[in-house]
Design an enzyme around this catalytic site. Sequence first.
Site, PDB file in Angstrom:
ATOM      1  CE  LYS A  75      -3.652   0.392   0.095  1.00  0.00           C
ATOM      2  NZ  LYS A  75      -4.450   0.429  -1.228  1.00  0.00           N
ATOM      3  CE1 TYR A  94      -1.665  -2.547  -7.249  1.00  0.00           C
ATOM      4  CE2 TYR A  94      -1.288  -3.600  -5.259  1.00  0.00           C
ATOM      5  CZ  TYR A  94      -1.473  -3.711  -6.671  1.00  0.00           C
ATOM      6  OH  TYR A  94      -1.831  -4.779  -7.172  1.00  0.00           O
ATOM      7  CG  HIS A  96      -4.562   3.520  -5.605  1.00  0.00           C
ATOM      8  ND1 HIS A  96      -4.830   3.214  -6.820  1.00  0.00           N
ATOM      9  CD2 HIS A  96      -4.040   2.497  -4.957  1.00  0.00           C
ATOM     10  CE1 HIS A  96      -4.841   1.943  -6.788  1.00  0.00           C
ATOM     11  NE2 HIS A  96      -4.423   1.595  -5.620  1.00  0.00           N
ATOM     12  CD  GLU A 118      -1.276   2.958  -8.528  1.00  0.00           C
ATOM     13  OE1 GLU A 118      -1.329   4.111  -8.013  1.00  0.00           O
ATOM     14  OE2 GLU A 118      -0.415   2.032  -7.996  1.00  0.00           O
ATOM     15  CB  SER A 134      -8.531  -5.581 -10.434  1.00  0.00           C
ATOM     16  OG  SER A 134      -8.186  -4.403 -10.206  1.00  0.00           O
ATOM     17  CB  VAL A 239     -16.037   2.819 -12.665  1.00  0.00           C
ATOM     18  CG1 VAL A 239     -15.590   3.823 -13.853  1.00  0.00           C
ATOM     19  CG2 VAL A 239     -17.293   2.395 -12.998  1.00  0.00           C
ATOM     20  CB  ALA A 268     -13.504   2.909  -7.780  1.00  0.00           C
TER      21      ALA A 268
END
Length: 366
Positions: A75, A94, A96, A118, A134, A239, A268
């Site tokens: 993370k 990841y 994000h 990602e 996912s 999405v 999401a």
Amino acid sequence: MKIGVPIEIKNNENRVGMTPSGVFELTKRNHTVFVQKDAGFGSGFFNQDYIKAGATILDTIEDVYAAAEMIIKVKEPIEKEYTLIKSHHTVFTYFHFASSEALTKAMIKSKAVCIAYETVEAEDGSLPLLIPMSEVAGRMSIQQGAKYLEKPIKGRGILLGGVPGVPPAKVLVLGAGVVGYQAAKMAAGLGAYVIIMDINMKALRYVSDSMPNNVISEFSSEYNIRKHIKDADLIIGGVLIKGAKAPKLITKDMLKEMRPGTVIVDVAVDQGGCFETTRPTTHQEPTYIIDDVVHYSVANMPGAVPYTSTMALTNVTLPYVIKLANEGWEKACENNAPLGRGLNIVKGKIVYKEIAEAFDLEFEMA
């Protein structure tokens, strides 16, 4: 290269950045791997397993960051880790970024090289390092949604698959990508009636060709979404726009059109969520209720099944970790286009356009 694997300190995050098998592949190539004491415990991997694979165990997270040139995580770093990340670090995890301006600015300030799982993108547009998580999150969304439909936790009191003589629940899945496909597959397998929506006709054709008869594909539009939320029991938001904030497909006013006890699961959430009322939650406090609608938006869903998730993640990240360790980040990203697309922030500069746009910051080409 000196590689560090720290403990994940995000709330209830039990995954670890690398399995002992992955460590073995690095050490046999003469790289040095530092693993924080008990980093793998939550995933079922123990210090002795890492030692046998050739790792050196260090006591504290500070020790790991101080010893390593490259940090392998699961993370995004949280605030306690910001000051541990220095300009000589390459951090592979990841991130994000589009969902956190604070994290983005902290990594700019660190002047580290930030490569995001990602946004590592294959030539066909697929996201190989996002796919396994996912898949886990898509399947878990139904598992969790089915649980929170139970009346004691304020759901509608509906069994997802129904029973003979009683119709099943209606599940609305927004997005026919990896998350949505896996969610629809799980819901269908449990006997639910499933509507899956997307604007990608190729994806919808694949759904129609491969799914059982209790899964119906439909083109996504606000009109169609508003039509189906009125009698949906469980709504899954899956999405994704690569590297950018997710679009808000369900607005706050739409909640009033839903029946009390409807459950919405926003997979999401890491990218800001595709429901306007989404806010990140934790495994410790996974849900909240707005307008009698149960919201589940845990930002690290796969962390609840850490053994499966860690194994699946290392399977896909390890080849890229080996490239980075063998060649260094510059040469590896130059020689491997998918890995190069994973570059998000480099030495204080944003090199991924969607992140710069999310916060109106300066963008530079990598």
